[in-house]
Structure formats: structure tokens, C-alpha cells
Design an enzyme around this catalytic site. Structure first.
Site, PDB file in Angstrom:
ATOM      1  N   ILE A 185      -4.043  -2.494   2.149  1.00 39.19           N
ATOM      2  CA  ILE A 185      -3.634  -2.065   3.487  1.00 39.19           C
ATOM      3  C   ILE A 185      -3.247  -0.585   3.511  1.00 39.19           C
ATOM      4  CG2 ILE A 185      -2.103  -2.627   5.431  1.00 39.19           C
ATOM      5  CD1 ILE A 185      -4.194  -4.786   4.668  1.00 39.19           C
ATOM      6  N   GLY A 186      -3.050   0.007   2.366  1.00 37.58           N
ATOM      7  CA  GLY A 186      -2.821   1.453   2.376  1.00 37.58           C
ATOM      8  C   GLY A 186      -1.870   1.947   1.309  1.00 37.58           C
ATOM      9  N   SER A 187      -0.626   1.487   1.371  1.00 37.46           N
ATOM     10  CA  SER A 187       0.347   2.034   0.436  1.00 37.46           C
ATOM     11  C   SER A 187       0.307   1.302  -0.903  1.00 37.46           C
ATOM     12  CB  SER A 187       1.749   1.948   1.024  1.00 37.46           C
ATOM     13  OG  SER A 187       2.071   0.616   1.313  1.00 37.46           O
ATOM     14  N   GLU A 232      -0.819   6.460  -0.234  1.00 34.82           N
ATOM     15  CA  GLU A 232       0.254   7.009   0.609  1.00 34.82           C
ATOM     16  C   GLU A 232       1.489   7.511  -0.165  1.00 34.82           C
ATOM     17  OE1 GLU A 232       1.128   4.319   3.907  1.00 34.82           O
ATOM     18  OE2 GLU A 232      -0.943   3.631   3.990  1.00 34.82           O
ATOM     19  N   HIS A 264       5.613  -9.481   1.151  1.00 36.61           N
ATOM     20  CA  HIS A 264       7.047  -9.451   1.448  1.00 36.61           C
ATOM     21  C   HIS A 264       7.843 -10.157   0.370  1.00 36.61           C
ATOM     22  CE1 HIS A 264       5.169  -8.920   5.469  1.00 36.61           C
ATOM     23  NE2 HIS A 264       6.070  -7.959   5.510  1.00 36.61           N
TER      24      HIS A 264
END
Ligand code: GLN
Ligand code: ZN
Length: 769
Positions: free
Chosen positions: A447-449, A500, A708
């Protein structure tokens, strides 16, 4: 039982600590570095500091039980004994954190956003067989703890109707399959109300004068059956002989049809949000105390005193007894603006955080007391308060004056009427992209990071204080990008990300690089559990003085032949996770941000980036709670997203990411975003989402790894989730990805999890071949 309600109060207060003391104590406890005593001592100190501070500020009605080790909805589940069997442990804290975060072999309970805020609560599971039992230890302990300091408090609890409306049907109950005749948690109202009745008796025995029951679910549209539940619950609790006086608190909007229902029950006080909502129908509350939320608990602007006082006078005139309060718990704002010495003093004078808002409440209570009855309130003032989605909410006079030059220019330009030129149809784009990107079936991406290491965080802090220079910092960022790219190549991912590492936060980073925003040093707000964000303050017209992300994206792409996704935050999310100026309609502000994102998309394309993700995790969060206002919101929000992304050529693959599993409710809007690929949370909801997205006509990546939780999913588990997804999404359109960004996890967890995800995808690819 009939002691009068204090003149001033707040429904709740931040609890993470002015320096995030609770976050540190929790994380250290979870890691086993400290024991239970240390955690409890920190918690006790934070509660004591809060009560003392509120008292020092002159607040009369002190709330208790607003502290939480994780979440107040989870606390309520524990209070009611609604602990699913699989989480039960010998140690009560271990049970509690197992529900919140998962444990060996058990996934945590689902987590989702608290109404239209960026706070997340733990979704309780209630089945037809859930055995309820009262565990009043926590609220009682807080009452006693405050008393030991010489302070009387009002315990705050999530009310029975909201609790059940927020709960989900336990997985093996009939309702969980979605059958309309099936079980819904609200069916258990009578049993739950009995537990509340016992709790009230215990609190009365303890000598507690007032109890607050939070019922924010009543500001959304409710069915007749749900309204009847309100009547049943508060009729029953109200008629108890032995109980404290009851305050039913609503917030985040208007009570609407629920107001007369509550008015008809024997509760002594009702709290109204008079910032987001109106005083419409308040006459019905005559005879009760109206706890008037005239100071916003959701924004950081100072209150227009005249306007607030006019509202208070009008309510007093119509309903009789009035107490002054904030519109909702102050959980959603930072502690103290006085600490923000780095802010422009002109801006700072316009700001109020929790402490300043309490002072405003106290001051308004004094003004109200000093104003004799019968002074005519300004004409129908309270009804003029507009809900925020329709109009500039809040206090136009004050913030217009302060927003300075440039503000009128933005006013003149109506972005919403601007036509969005469409991209080519999806099928055309999909073919062009297949040719251009040459991805395998079931492409794996993230998702990116990637994990934010302590080293990077420290370097960023050192850069801020000037301890290290720009050059040293940037070489660290570059090294981290190299590591992340190498790791993804080694693991065999298909569409890579740069990780990121240069971003402290997906919104704050953009805020720091765009005009019109200010950022705080200490302005932390709890997001979930120990996680906090520091929302930027959007106070002026937004402009992009220069490219924001292009340099790093280009560098990452130079390290690999695989496509690297450019990573941007969408306009709705940037606004949703900021504190926003209230002198322009929200949609105008969002469209200003969309202009900046559009420019960035163009520059990324020009730099050779072939896949660009524009995250919109807050699309649903910002949605008005009332159905009547939702369509208009979705229309302008989607238009802003399309404006931001539609400049991209058909070869460029646009991704979007949304962070919640109940996307089914806005599927049409997600579709209308017209992104080529949408990734979405679903690991925790056990594929519930997939039933709904069967017909989704574009690329879809339902999350297969719940980031999470510290748990590492096994290959079989991921394979199982993907197999389930393939029943509704054709293989050509299915993407494989985690639920969300990986930045809160450790490299150890991420490597293990991604290796399993890649392997599961490989197994399935083989079966598809
Ligand atoms: N790209 C962001 C990340 O990976 C998305 C985070 C989010 O959706 N909240 O961190
Ligand atoms: Zn996310």
C-alpha cells in the site's frame, strides 16, 4: 438523585497524554519492557493530571471513565461481559489486549472508524448466545480514584443503544451471513439494559450523582425499531428507583427524530451538539437540563463568544435549564495550543485546543450565569447554525477576517462546476496498461509505506532541530529507499513502492510542502490504541509551490526495472485529516487541494512513473451521517478525486486505496472514482466485503494481511483469503496486497508476512495456469 447538573462540563478529554505518555507506556508494556505496575501508574497519573487541570481551569462537571487503555467501546464490551470465548485469558489485561490486537493464533476484533472522525473503535461481537454479566470495576475505580483526590466525577459510558448498533453479529450467528431475518445485536437490548440497570444501582450505591451515557448513533438516520429501542432503554433505565441522574449525550450532529423520543423518557439531561447540529426541537426538552455543546470539540478554532452566548440564551429561553459544554468529547483535538511556540502568532491567536476550549466553556458558563433571563436572544440564532457539509460551518465572521488576502479569490472560483474530462474507458486503459506494464496474473504489491525505523524518526527529529543537515538526512532517506527496493525485489513483489521513508505521515508530509497549511509540534490526537496523528491546520488557500514527491519516486524507479508506484494522498483525505478553515465550504477547500494533487500526478508521469496511487482512505469518513446529505457529498468528493487523477494518460495505471471493510456502503462512489485498481481493507472482516464487491468492474486488491496487528499471517491463511476472493473477482482483475501501509510494523514482521503473501499468490497463479 436530583442534584442539579453542573454549569459547565465536557463530555470527554484527551487521554493519550500531553507528551503521549500513554502511548509509550502501552508500547513498552506490549514489548515486555515494563510490567503492569508501570502501565497502571502512568494511567493513574494521566487521569489525575486531567482532573486537576480541568479543575484548575474552573470546569465544574468532571467526567470520569473517559480514560481507556485502548478504546471506550472495547471497555464497554468488557463492562458488559461481552468477551468472545477465544479471547479469554487468566489475566484481564491480556484478555483486553487480545481483543484489541490479537494474540497467538487469534486475530483481533475488527476495528473501524468512530462516526465521521479519524478515531477507530473496536467492534464488539454480540451473538444470540452472548452471556452478559456486569464488570463495573473500571468505572467504579475511576470514581474512587478521583474521590481520593477530593473530586466528584460523572462516569461516562457508551450507551446501550449505540453500543449495540456499533456491534456486529458474532460470526457464527445467523445474522452474520447477512440474512435480513437474521439476528442483529440490537435484539439483545433487554439483556444489555438489565446490565446497565445493575451498573446504575452500583454507581448509586457508591453515591454517584450523575452518569453520562453516550448515544452518538442517534444523530444518524434511525429506523422506527431503533427509535423504539431508545424509548425502551431509557424508559427502563429512567424508571429505576435506585439510580444516579442520567445525562444522555448526543454529538456529531442533530438528534432529529430521536430528540422527541429522548424527551419522552425520564432521563434528567440531554447533551446536544450545537456546532454541527441545531437547537431545532429543543423546546421538547423543557424540564430537563440541556447540556449545550456550543464550543466545537472537532476543530481547533476559537469560539465566537457572542454567537455561542446567543445560542445558550435561546436554548435557556426555550428549554429552561442549560449547562455549557463542548459539542463532543475533546478526544479529537490536541491538548494545549500554548505549547505551539513555533506557530505564526497571528494564526496561534485564532486557535484553541482542549485546554483553551475548556476555558471557553467555563467563560461562557460565567457569561450565561451573569446574563439575566428574558434578555432577548439574537433572533433564532441556534437554528441558523448550519451543518458543516452544507455551508461554511462555525464562525464565519471571525475566521474570514483572519484568513487574509487570497481568500476572496478562492471564493469566486467555483470548482464544483468545473467539468472533469474523463479518461478513456476502463477497458481501453486496462489493455493499454497490460501492454505497458506486463504484469503477471495476481500481481503482488503493497500500500505504500514500509516500516519507519527508529533511526529514521530520530534523524527527522535531528533535522528539525538542526542537529543534522539536509544532506545527511537525505542520504539516509536514499539508503532506506535502496533497502526497501532491494527487499521487494528479493521477496518477488511485482509493483514496488519506495516505502515513504521521507514521510512522517501521509497527510502531514503534503501539508509541509503545500502553501496554506501549518503543522504543530505537539498536536497529537489519538487515532487508535497507542497510535496518534498530528493533524495539520489548513488555514489559507492551498497551492503547490513545487513538486512534492517526484524526486524520491524518480530515485526509487532508477533502482529497478519493475514499476514503482508513485504515492500520493488524495484531496479528500488531506482535508479529512487536517483541521480545516471554516470560512469556505468544505468542497471548495477539497477542490483547492485537488488542484495541487493533479499537478503532482502530471509531474510524476513526466518523470517516468507508470503507476500512481492516490490514497483516499478518508473518503467514507467524511461522509455526512445523515443519508439526505450523502449523495451531494459523494458527488463533489468523487469529482475532486477525478479532477486530481484524470489528467493521467491511459497507459498510466491509477491506483487508489481505502482503509475500511464496510466499503460496500459506498461501492458506487468507489467505482465512480474511476481508478484502475482499488485496494481495500478486508483481512479482519473475513471476506465480508467480497460478497458486496462481486460486480466491481475494475482491478481490486482486497487486503490479505491485517497490518493493524503484529501477527504474521500464514501462507495457507492468505491462500484461503485469495481463494475466497477469486470466487467473486476474476483472476485478471485480482490484486494481492496487505490491508494498509506497513509503517507501523517491524521489518521482521513485514518480511515474514510479505514472503507468505508472495508464496500464496504464486501457489494460486500455478493453479490458475
Ligand atoms: N500509502 C499510505 C501508506 O502506505 C496509505 C496509508 C493509509 O491508507 N492510511 O502508509
Ligand atoms: Zn489504509
Amino acid at each position: 438523585m436530583t442534584s442539579s447538573f453542573p454549569a459547565s462540563t465536557v463530555p470527554g478529554y484527551p487521554r493519550i497524554g500531553p507528551d503521549r505518555e500513554l502511548k509509550r507506556a502501552l508500547e513498552s508494556y506490549w514489548e515486555g519492557r515494563t510490567g503492569r505496575e508501570e502501565l497502571e501508574a502512568t494511567a493513574r497519573r494521566l487521569r489525575e493530571d486531567t482532573w486537576r487541570r480541568l479543575t484548575a481551569l474552573g470546569l465544574e462537571g468532571l467526567p470520569s471513565n473517559t480514560f481507556s487503555y485502548y478504546d471506550q467501546v472495547l471497555d464497554t464490551a468488557v463492562l458488559l461481559g461481552a468477551v468472545p470465548e477465544r479471547y479469554r485469558r487468566d489475566d484481564d489485561l491480556a484478555t483486553y489486549f487480545a481483543m484489541a490486537r490479537g494474540a497467538e493464533g487469534v486475530a483481533p476484533l475488527r476495528m473501524t472508524k468512530w462516526f465521521d472522525t479519524n478515531y477507530h473503535y473496536i467492534v464488539p461481537e454480540i451473538g444470540p448466545d452472548t452471556v452478559f454479566s456486569l464488570d463495573a470495576a473500571k468505572p467504579l475505580a475511576e470514581v474512587r480514584e478521583a474521590r481520593a483526590l477530593g473530586l466528584e466525577t460523572r462516569p461516562v459510558l457508551v450507551g446501550p443503544v449505540t453500543f449495540l448498533l456499533l456491534a456486529q453479529a458474532a460470526p457464527n450467528s445467523p445474522g452474520s451471513a447477512g440474512s435480513p431475518e437474521g439476528f442483529v445485536p440490537l435484539d439483545r437490548l433487554d439483556d444489555v439494559v438489565e446490565v446497565y440497570a445493575r451498573l446504575l444501582a452500583e454507581l448509586a450505591a457508591e453515591g454517584v450523582g450523575w452518569v453520562q451515557l453516550d448515544e452518538p448513533a442517534l444523530v444518524a438516520d434511525r429506523t422506527p425499531a431503533e427509535l423504539a429501542a431508545v424509548e425502551t432503554a431509557y424508559g427502563r433505565l429512567g424508571r429505576l428507583e435506585n439510580r444516579p441522574a442520567l445525562l444522555v449525550a448526543s454529538f456529531f450532529g442533530d438528534l432529529g427524530e430521536a430528540l422527541p423520543v429522548l424527551a419522552g423518557t425520564p432521563v434528567e439531561a440531554v447533551a446536544l451538539d450545537l456546532v454541527r447540529g441545531t437547537a431545532h426541537g429543543v423546546d421538547a426538552l423543557a424540564g430537563k437540563t440541556v447540556v449545550a455543546g456550543v464550543v466545537s470539540g472537532r476543530d481547533v478554532w476559537r469560539t465566537d463568544r457572542e454567537r455561542a452566548l446567543a445560542t445558550l440564551l435561546a436554548v435557556r429561553e426555550r428549554a429552561g435549564r442549560v449547562a455549557v459544554s463542548t459539542s463532543c468529547s475533546l478526544l479529537h483535538v490536541p491538548y494545549d495550543v500554548e505549547r505551539e511556540t513555533g506557530l505564526d502568532p497571528v494564526l496561534r491567536r485564532r486557535l484553541a485546543f482542549a485546554e483553551q476550549k475548556v476555558a471557553e466553556v467555563v467563560e461562557l458558563a460565567h457569561l450565561l450565569a451573569a446574563t439575566p433571563d428574558g434578555r432577548p436572544p439574537r433572533n433564532d440564532a441556534p437554528d441558523r447554525l448550519q451543518p458543516r457539509h452544507d455551508a461554511p460551518g462555525g464562525h464565519p465572521a471571525q475566521s474570514c477576517a483572519a484568513s487574509g488576502p487570497g481568500h476572496s479569490a478562492a471564493h469566486d472560483r467555483s470548482h464544483t462546476s468545473r467539468a472533469v474530462e474523463g479518461r478513456a474507458p476502463y477497458a481501453v486503459r486496462a489493455a493499454a496498461q497490460a501492454e505497458h506494464l506486463k504484469l503477471p496474473l495476481l500481481p503482488v504489491t503493497t500500500i505504500g509505506s514500509f516500516p519507519q525505523t527508529g533511526e529514521l524518526r530520530r534523524a527527522r527529529a535531528a533535522l528539525a532541530t538542526g542537529e543534522i543537515g539536509e544532506v545527511a538526512y537525505e542520504s539516509m532517506v536514499r539508503a532506506e529507499i535502496e533497502r526497501v527496493i532491494a527487499l521487494q525485489e528479493r521477496l518477488g513483489l511485482d509493483v514496488l513502492v519506495h516505502g515513504e521513508p521521507e514521510r512522517n505521515d501521509m497527510v502531514q508530509y503534503f501539508a509541509e510542502h503545500l502553501d496554506g497549511f501549518a503543522v504543530t509540534r505537539h498536536g497529537w490526537v489519538q487515532s487508535y490504541g497507542s497510535r496518534c496523528t498530528r493533524p495539520p491546520i489548513l488555514h489559507g488557500d492551498v497551492r503547490r509551490p513545487e513538486p512534492v514527491t517526484v524526486r524520491w519516486a524518480r530515485y526509487a524507479q532508477s533502482l529497478t526495472s519493475k514499476p514503482v508506484k508513485g504515492m500520493l494522498t488524495g484531496p479528500v483525505t488531506i482535508v479529512a485529516w487536517s483541521f480545516v478553515r471554516d470560512d469556505l465550504p468544505l468542497r471548495e477547500v477539497v477542490h483547492q487541494v485537488a488542484d495541487a494533487v493533479r499537478e503532482e500526478v502530471g509531474d510524476l508521469e513526466e518523470a517516468g512513473i507508470r503507476v500512481i496511487q492516490v490514497d483516499e482512505p478518508a473518503l467514507r469518513e467524511l461522509m455526512p451521517l445523515r443519508r439526505a446529505e450523502q449523495a451531494a457529498y459523494l458527488e463533489w468528493a468523487v469529482a475532486a478525486y477525478r479532477w486530481a487523477t484524470s489528467g493521467a494518460s491511459e497507459h498510466t495505471q491509477i491506483h487508489t486505496h481505502l482503509c475500511y471493510s464496510d466499503a460496500d456502503q459506498i461501492l458506487a462512489a468507489i467505482d465512480a472514482l474511476d481508478a484502475d485498481v482499488t485496494s481495500i481493507e478486508s483481512a479482519r472482516s473475513r471476506g465480508r466485503l467480497l460478497g458486496a464487491v462481486g460486480a466491481f468492474p475494475r482491478g481490486l486488491g482486497p487486503g490479505v494481511y491485517d497490518i493493524h496487528s503484529p501477527r504474521v499471517p500464514g501462507v495457507d491463511e492468505v491462500e484461503h483469503l485469495l481463494t475466497g476472493a477469486l470466487r467473486t473477482v476474476p483472476a485478471e482483475r485480482l490484486w494481492v496486497n496487505p490491508d494498509c501501509g506497513l509503517k507501523t510494523r517491524s521489518y521482521e514482521q513485514v518480511e515474514a508476512a510479505l514472503a507468505n503473501v508472495v508464496e500464496a499468490a504464486a501457489r494460486l497463479r500455478e493453479r490458475q495456469a
